[in-house]
Design a protein around this motif. Structure first.
Motif, PDB file in Angstrom:
ATOM      1  N   GLU A 220       0.830  -1.206   0.000  1.00 17.77           N
ATOM      2  CA  GLU A 220       0.000   0.000   0.000  1.00 17.77           C
ATOM      3  C   GLU A 220       0.864   1.256   0.000  1.00 17.77           C
ATOM      4  O   GLU A 220       0.526   2.252  -0.628  1.00 17.77           O
ATOM      5  CB  GLU A 220      -0.952  -0.013   1.201  1.00 17.77           C
ATOM      6  N   ALA A 221       1.974   1.188   0.718  1.00 14.09           N
ATOM      7  CA  ALA A 221       2.882   2.330   0.732  1.00 14.09           C
ATOM      8  C   ALA A 221       3.433   2.571  -0.668  1.00 14.09           C
ATOM      9  O   ALA A 221       3.577   3.707  -1.110  1.00 14.09           O
ATOM     10  CB  ALA A 221       4.013   2.088   1.721  1.00 14.09           C
TER      11      ALA A 221
ATOM     12  N   GLU B 111       1.073   4.428  -2.579  1.00 16.99           N
ATOM     13  CA  GLU B 111       0.978   5.820  -2.170  1.00 16.99           C
ATOM     14  C   GLU B 111       2.176   6.628  -2.642  1.00 16.99           C
ATOM     15  O   GLU B 111       2.015   7.726  -3.141  1.00 16.99           O
ATOM     16  CB  GLU B 111       0.866   5.915  -0.648  1.00 16.99           C
ATOM     17  N   ASP B 112       3.376   6.108  -2.447  1.00 20.99           N
ATOM     18  CA  ASP B 112       4.559   6.863  -2.825  1.00 20.99           C
ATOM     19  C   ASP B 112       5.782   5.951  -2.876  1.00 20.99           C
ATOM     20  O   ASP B 112       6.313   5.545  -1.841  1.00 20.99           O
ATOM     21  CB  ASP B 112       4.809   7.999  -1.827  1.00 20.99           C
TER      22      ASP B 112
ATOM     23  N   ARG C  81     -11.033   3.275   2.920  1.00 25.46           N
ATOM     24  CA  ARG C  81     -10.017   2.260   3.162  1.00 25.46           C
ATOM     25  C   ARG C  81      -9.988   1.958   4.645  1.00 25.46           C
ATOM     26  O   ARG C  81     -10.057   2.864   5.469  1.00 25.46           O
ATOM     27  CB  ARG C  81      -8.687   2.844   2.697  1.00 25.46           C
TER      28      ARG C  81
ATOM     29  N   PRO D 290      -8.007   1.043   7.825  1.00 23.88           N
ATOM     30  CA  PRO D 290      -6.612   1.033   8.247  1.00 23.88           C
ATOM     31  C   PRO D 290      -6.213  -0.352   8.784  1.00 23.88           C
ATOM     32  O   PRO D 290      -7.061  -1.101   9.262  1.00 23.88           O
ATOM     33  CB  PRO D 290      -6.550   2.096   9.341  1.00 23.88           C
TER      34      PRO D 290
ATOM     35  N   VAL E 166     -10.500   5.408   6.305  1.00 27.09           N
ATOM     36  CA  VAL E 166      -9.827   6.502   5.627  1.00 27.09           C
ATOM     37  C   VAL E 166     -10.617   6.849   4.380  1.00 27.09           C
ATOM     38  O   VAL E 166     -10.874   5.989   3.546  1.00 27.09           O
ATOM     39  CB  VAL E 166      -8.401   6.081   5.247  1.00 27.09           C
TER      40      VAL E 166
ATOM     41  N   PHE F  33      -8.152  10.621   0.161  1.00 30.04           N
ATOM     42  CA  PHE F  33      -6.740  10.686   0.544  1.00 30.04           C
ATOM     43  C   PHE F  33      -5.908   9.610  -0.125  1.00 30.04           C
ATOM     44  O   PHE F  33      -4.717   9.789  -0.352  1.00 30.04           O
ATOM     45  CB  PHE F  33      -6.583  10.561   2.063  1.00 30.04           C
ATOM     46  N   THR F  34      -6.532   8.463  -0.402  1.00 27.09           N
ATOM     47  CA  THR F  34      -5.734   7.380  -0.961  1.00 27.09           C
ATOM     48  C   THR F  34      -5.407   7.671  -2.415  1.00 27.09           C
ATOM     49  O   THR F  34      -6.135   8.351  -3.113  1.00 27.09           O
ATOM     50  CB  THR F  34      -6.485   6.038  -0.886  1.00 27.09           C
ATOM     51  N   LYS F  35      -4.297   7.120  -2.839  1.00 29.67           N
ATOM     52  CA  LYS F  35      -3.888   7.317  -4.219  1.00 29.67           C
ATOM     53  C   LYS F  35      -4.131   6.042  -5.003  1.00 29.67           C
ATOM     54  O   LYS F  35      -4.222   4.963  -4.431  1.00 29.67           O
ATOM     55  CB  LYS F  35      -2.396   7.677  -4.260  1.00 29.67           C
TER      56      LYS F  35
ATOM     57  N   PHE G 259       2.606   8.877   3.077  1.00 32.75           N
ATOM     58  CA  PHE G 259       1.633   7.959   2.488  1.00 32.75           C
ATOM     59  C   PHE G 259       0.267   8.515   2.884  1.00 32.75           C
ATOM     60  O   PHE G 259      -0.302   8.149   3.907  1.00 32.75           O
ATOM     61  CB  PHE G 259       1.840   6.548   3.017  1.00 32.75           C
ATOM     62  N   SER G 260      -0.239   9.409   2.063  1.00 33.03           N
ATOM     63  CA  SER G 260      -1.343  10.244   2.532  1.00 33.03           C
ATOM     64  C   SER G 260      -2.622   9.452   2.789  1.00 33.03           C
ATOM     65  O   SER G 260      -3.445   9.865   3.582  1.00 33.03           O
ATOM     66  CB  SER G 260      -1.603  11.370   1.541  1.00 33.03           C
ATOM     67  N   GLY G 261      -2.794   8.322   2.128  1.00 31.82           N
ATOM     68  CA  GLY G 261      -4.007   7.542   2.349  1.00 31.82           C
ATOM     69  C   GLY G 261      -3.896   6.579   3.516  1.00 31.82           C
ATOM     70  O   GLY G 261      -4.834   5.849   3.802  1.00 31.82           O
ATOM     71  N   MET G 262      -2.758   6.548   4.172  1.00 27.77           N
ATOM     72  CA  MET G 262      -2.599   5.661   5.316  1.00 27.77           C
ATOM     73  C   MET G 262      -2.609   6.512   6.587  1.00 27.77           C
ATOM     74  O   MET G 262      -2.283   7.694   6.544  1.00 27.77           O
ATOM     75  CB  MET G 262      -1.287   4.881   5.198  1.00 27.77           C
TER      76      MET G 262
ATOM     77  N   GLU H  76       0.096   3.949  10.616  1.00 27.63           N
ATOM     78  CA  GLU H  76       0.553   3.080   9.521  1.00 27.63           C
ATOM     79  C   GLU H  76       1.800   3.646   8.856  1.00 27.63           C
ATOM     80  O   GLU H  76       2.715   2.902   8.497  1.00 27.63           O
ATOM     81  CB  GLU H  76      -0.558   2.926   8.477  1.00 27.63           C
TER      82      GLU H  76
END
Ligand SMILES: Nc1ncnc2c1ncn2[C@@H]1O[C@H](COP(=O)(O)OP(=O)(O)OP(=O)(O)O)[C@@H](O)[C@H]1O
Ligand SMILES: [Mg+2]
Lengths: 531, 396
Positions: A379-380, A383-384, A509, A511, A521, A525-527, B104-107, B111
């Motif tokens: 997931e990270a 995100e990035d 989402r 957590p 979430v 916010f999630t990508k 990690f903006s969605g976490m 996390e």
């Protein structure tokens, strides 16, 4: 009637005037769009020559209908909806009040009564109403049942929402039992119940669950790791052919070949993963798409091994854990062992539970993995990726494990598919399958198991249900085949859902860990990931 | 005191680091050191190459030339330019933050901090297999990781928002979270890229506090534009301009270094002019005469300096191509000025001392400054006067 359109006019114009103008526009657009689609048609005449058929009447009808529809919508429906405040401006969702108005006790009772009456009269409907009206009556019955079920669900909505997974799993587990019991009562015999359940368990149950499993597998790659994979069907094919080839040539049992097929698919997942590691987003999508096509072309052309388009048939059936078989000729055939009547429904029901088990395994592993470091790293990564590397995460192995895990579940589903069909051919593994699975994942909400399961139910169940709408033939003539419109409806449903909920059914989402309280979430916010 | 620093006091040694992007020299022959337990600030005008230095240290860029040595507390040494990107945080324990925040903006916050403990947890989960079956060893490691996360959330004053998505935080809190996340990797060296950018004074003060706290356990390398932060918390400052080091020393000495002032504020043209004519330095005057703009009269001194300065810059770099526009380097202008002043010993000795540290300094200048260097070294002044910047001087 040359009028200049000025901004003030819009303000001054009454809805009817505005509607008239918009209707003209809509008609013009429809004319432009459809003049070649509907107005002209190429056809063959008796001497096999290509001729152009003009259908101006039909074209005019479509254009007029569009214009009238637009007129009615702008002039009456919009003000009406606005006065009722039907749609919530902020979310675009129907407000609660709308639903309470729609689901009312009297309606519910009426629906139950209609459904029940028509069920009781089922056998004699044709005689009573004639074939035409009987078709409509059956459709009405289906609508009444759906309405009744929806009402119940609406009434218990908070309960369902709170216990969604448990309810879903138990509903799925009980589904074949309910189907057989209902049909047994309906036909008045146990054998009839089993026989009638074939369609419901196989066409609906198993079919939907296969897609649920595929979509959950793809969810790992796309929803969690954010790697846009358009060639997922390749792993499905690898799994199916692994079972087909090893099963027919070496006579190995399904229970050995299932993990083997999963491993093969995972291996190919890594094979695909390596060259595309550096690619992101669109480029990754194109390469994976090409990979899917390559696998299919290999299956078609490597005739010595795969038998090409001539398919591999005679794939052995799955045995009941080696204890009982589902082949009528075998000495340990299940009906002989258990002393019950012979029926092909047993195998289907067994397969249903098998795929259900595989689905639950997929869900269990996905849920577990999300809470493990590897799942969080996926997931990270979505995100990035740069931040991941700055934290010491090896993005190469992380991507490869995502590809491999997703592919493994695709392989499981593939070997199950081969066992269920009894044959495999390359036509089953076209790009459209990848696209459907991807559509289910996107529609359900990337990363959400429940949302994806609902999306699979709606999409696959819905398109299967369209086969049932035989009465439409009476409306549109015998040439009309509702199945052909499946993809159109599929597309329309996608557009509507995406407009209504851009992040899919479940956009939020869950957590994977929390300190004080678990808060979902929001999807904003999630990508989606860029590769 | 730098001169006495032993190798195990140094956590990071950057030697002759160069980074070129095509023809652009983003960093040219940069050498500096960071000591353990200190905050080393890296400052310079926009585009000076500070972020590029970080990217080289943390493996996002492979430097064109040079050596980056990291000495860990346990005595092991890593050559960072040879490690793959992700192993630098994992094995050499260097963590970093980014100029444009990368959370990690969605976490959730928690996390985010758990992802930072990936490698540790990965091992504890038996590379996923033990964890998949819920082995107790993993459960314990996971509880410990949550404790560590809570610890850093408390330090960063974010524990109340632990279960909110990181993207939902205000800007200042995101900056703190990024630092907390980097700290969760258990680093020995923490590289912060403009942590105070965009913070209000109150947040900035809170950040200073956090950094001072971190400093007790971890050495910090800091890029910062906010001089108040730099002056308050850093122990050692390295100043870059156009990829070259123009000054290196403690905050006070750097603050008063004319080269630094020039780099930030620009040189007063008239001042340069008067100094030059006053000194009457032959070399400089000669250069002025041959310089392209010298013929057009001494009115525009910035461009007047252009020819000679750029020449010497190229000369000092053994012919490598510099795309910095001629006369752009304000520090180099000060060099040239100081070069002329160096002939006169007493009044300008201090200025000349700093000049000697500059990579970009013309060789002639360096030679001329030698006397002054010895002079200020005897005064016990620090790094600025040390010949560390010399080609071989980086190694002690
Ligand atoms: N990947 C790259 N490709 C090409 N040029 C680059 C690259 N990264 C940096 N540069 C160039 O290197 C020079 C230094 O950039 P850098 O980002 O390191 O400056 P900085 O000191 O961090 O500036 P700021 O204070 O604005 O953050 C700039 O001219 C920049 O354009
Ligand atoms: Mg920068």
């Amino acid at each position: 009637m040359a009028v200049t359109v000025s901004p003030e006019r819009d303000v001054v114009a009454t809805p009817v005037q505005r509607a008239f103008r918009e209707a003209l526009y809509a008609g013009a657009i429809a004319l432009g769009l459809f003049v070649l689609f509907i107005g002209l048609r190429t056809d063959q005449n008796i001497s096999n020559e290509l001729i152009l058929v003009r259908r101006w009447g039909l074209l005019a009808l479509v254009v007029v209908l569009t214009a009238v529809g637009r007129f009615l919508y702008v002039a009456y429906a919009q003000p009406f909806a606005a006065s009722l405040k039907v749609a919530d401006v902020a979310t675009g969702l129907l407000p609660e009040s709308m639903a309470t108005r729609f689901f009312r006790l009297p309606y519910f009772i009426a629906a139950i009564v209609i459904a029940f009456a028509l069920l009781v009269l089922a056998g004699s409907l044709d005689g009573l109403l004639g074939p035409d009206l009987a078709g409509y009556a059956r459709f009405l019955r289906a609508l009444a049942i759906i309405y009744a079920v929806a009402s119940v669900m609406f009434y218990f909505r908070s309960f369902i929402h709170a216990h969604f997974s448990a309810l879903g799993v138990s509903a799925l587990a009980l589904y074949p039992v309910i189907v057989v019991l209902t049909l047994a009562l309906y036909t008045g015999s146990v054998a009839g119940g089993f026989q009638g359940s074939l369609k419901w368990v196989d066409n609906f149950g198993i079919q939907i669950l296969i897609y649920v499993m595929l979509a959950w597998g793809l969810n790992i790659v796309i929803g969690l790791a954010g790697l846009l994979d358009l060639g997922y069907v390749a792993f499905y094919a690898v799994g199916a052919y692994a079972y087909a080839l090893l099963g027919t040539h070496f006579g190995l049992s399904f229970w050995i070949l299932l993990p083997a097929a999963g491993c093969m698919a995972a291996f190919w997942g890594v094979m695909l993963g390596f060259p595309v590691l550096r690619l992101r987003g669109d480029y990754l999508a194109i390469v994976t798409l090409a990979f899917g096509e390559i696998i299919r072309l290999v299956l078609i052309n490597w005739r010595e091994v795969t038998n090409g388009s001539a398919r591999i048939s005679g794939i052995p059936k799955v045995s009941f854990f080696g204890l009982m078989s589902f082949n009528v000729s075998d000495p340990n055939y299940i009906a002989k062992v258990l002393n019950i009547a012979t029926s092909s429904a047993y195998y289907k029901i067994f397969l249903y539970y098998l795929i259900l088990g595989l689905c639950l395994l997929t869900a269990f592993v996905t849920i577990r993995l999300r809470r493990l470091p590897v799942g969080r790293a996926w997931e990270a990564l979505r995100e990035d990726e740069i931040a991941c590397r700055s934290l010491g995460i090896n993005t190469t192995t992380t991507k490869l494990t995502a590809f491999a895990t997703g592919a493994m579940f695709g392989g499981f589903a593939g070997s199950f598919f081969a066992a269920r069909q009894g044959f495999v051919s390359p036509e089953s593994f076209v790009f459209l399958e990848s696209a459907i699975v991807l559509a289910i994942v996107v529609l359900g909400g990337m990363g959400s198991l429940a949302g994806i399961a609902v999306a699979a139910l709606v999409m696959i169940g819905g398109t299967e249900a369209l086969r049932e709408l035989d009465f439409l033939k009476r409306v549109f003539g015998p040439d009309f085949t509702p199945e052909l419109y499946r993809m159109l409806l599929f597309g329309m449903a996608m557009v509507i859902v995406m407009l209504w909920k851009p992040r899919g059914f479940v956009g939020s989402r869950e957590p994977t860990a929390f300190l004080k309280e678990r808060k979902t979430v929001s999807g904003s916010f999630t990508k989606e990931g860029h590769g | 005191m730098n001169a006495q620093a032993s190798a195990d006091d140094l956590i990071l040694q950057v030697e002759h680091l160069s980074m070129k992007f095509g023809g652009l020299v983003a960093i040219g022959d940069l050498s500096f050191q960071a000591r353990r337990g200190e905050i080393t600030a890296l400052i310079g005008p926009n585009g000076a190459g500070k972020t590029t230095v970080f990217n080289c240290i943390t493996g996002f860029y492979k430097p064109t030339e040079g050596m980056i040595t990291l000495n860990k507390r346990d005595g092991s040494t890593y050559l960072l330019e040879r490690l793959p990107n992700h192993e630098i945080p994992a094995r050499a324990n260097v963590a970093r933050t980014f100029q444009n925040i990368r959370l990690f903006s969605g976490m959730t916050l928690l996390e985010n901090l758990l992802v930072a403990q990936h490698n540790k947890l990965m091992k504890a989960s038996g590379y996923t297999f033990l964890g998949l079956f819920g082995f107790p060893s993993y459960r314990q490691a996971s509880a410990e990781s949550i404790d560590l996360a809570r610890h850093w959330l408390e330090k960063a004053d974010l524990v109340d928002r632990a279960d909110d998505p990181a993207g939902d935080l205000p800007y200042g809190a995101q900056r703190r979270l990024e630092i907390a996340r980097a700290m969760c990797t258990g680093p020995e060296l923490l590289c912060l890229d403009e942590p105070a950018a965009g913070l209000n004074p109150r947040e900035s003060a809170a950040l200073n506090e956090l950094l001072m706290d971190i400093k007790n356990s971890t050495s910090i390398l800091l890029i910062e534009h906010d001089m108040s932060v730099v002056m308050q918390i850093s122990d050692h400052v390295v100043v870059l301009e156009y990829g070259r080091k123009i000054s290196d020393g403690n905050p006070q000495s750097v603050r008063t270094d004319p080269r630094v002032i020039a780099a930030y504020l620009g040189v007063d043209d008239e001042e340069v002019e008067t100094v030059l004519t006053e000194v009457g330095d032959e070399d400089v005057i000669e250069q002025l005469d041959t310089g392209p703009d010298a013929a057009h009269g001494p009115g525009n001194s910035a461009s007047m300096m252009a020819g000679p300065v750029s020449d010497t810059v190229e000369h000092a770099d053994e012919g490598e191509r510099v795309t910095v526009s001629k006369g752009a380097s304000k520090a180099a202008q000060v060099d040239a000025r100081s070069a002329s002043v160096a002939g006169k010993p007493a009044p300008v000795a201090k200025k000349a001392a700093k000049v000697s540290t500059a990579k970009a300094a013309p060789k002639k200048t360096a030679a001329k400054a030698a006397a002054a260097k010895a002079d200020s070294a005897s005064k016990g002044k620090q790094a600025a006067a040390k010949p560390a910047a010399g080609k071989r001087g980086g190694r002690k």
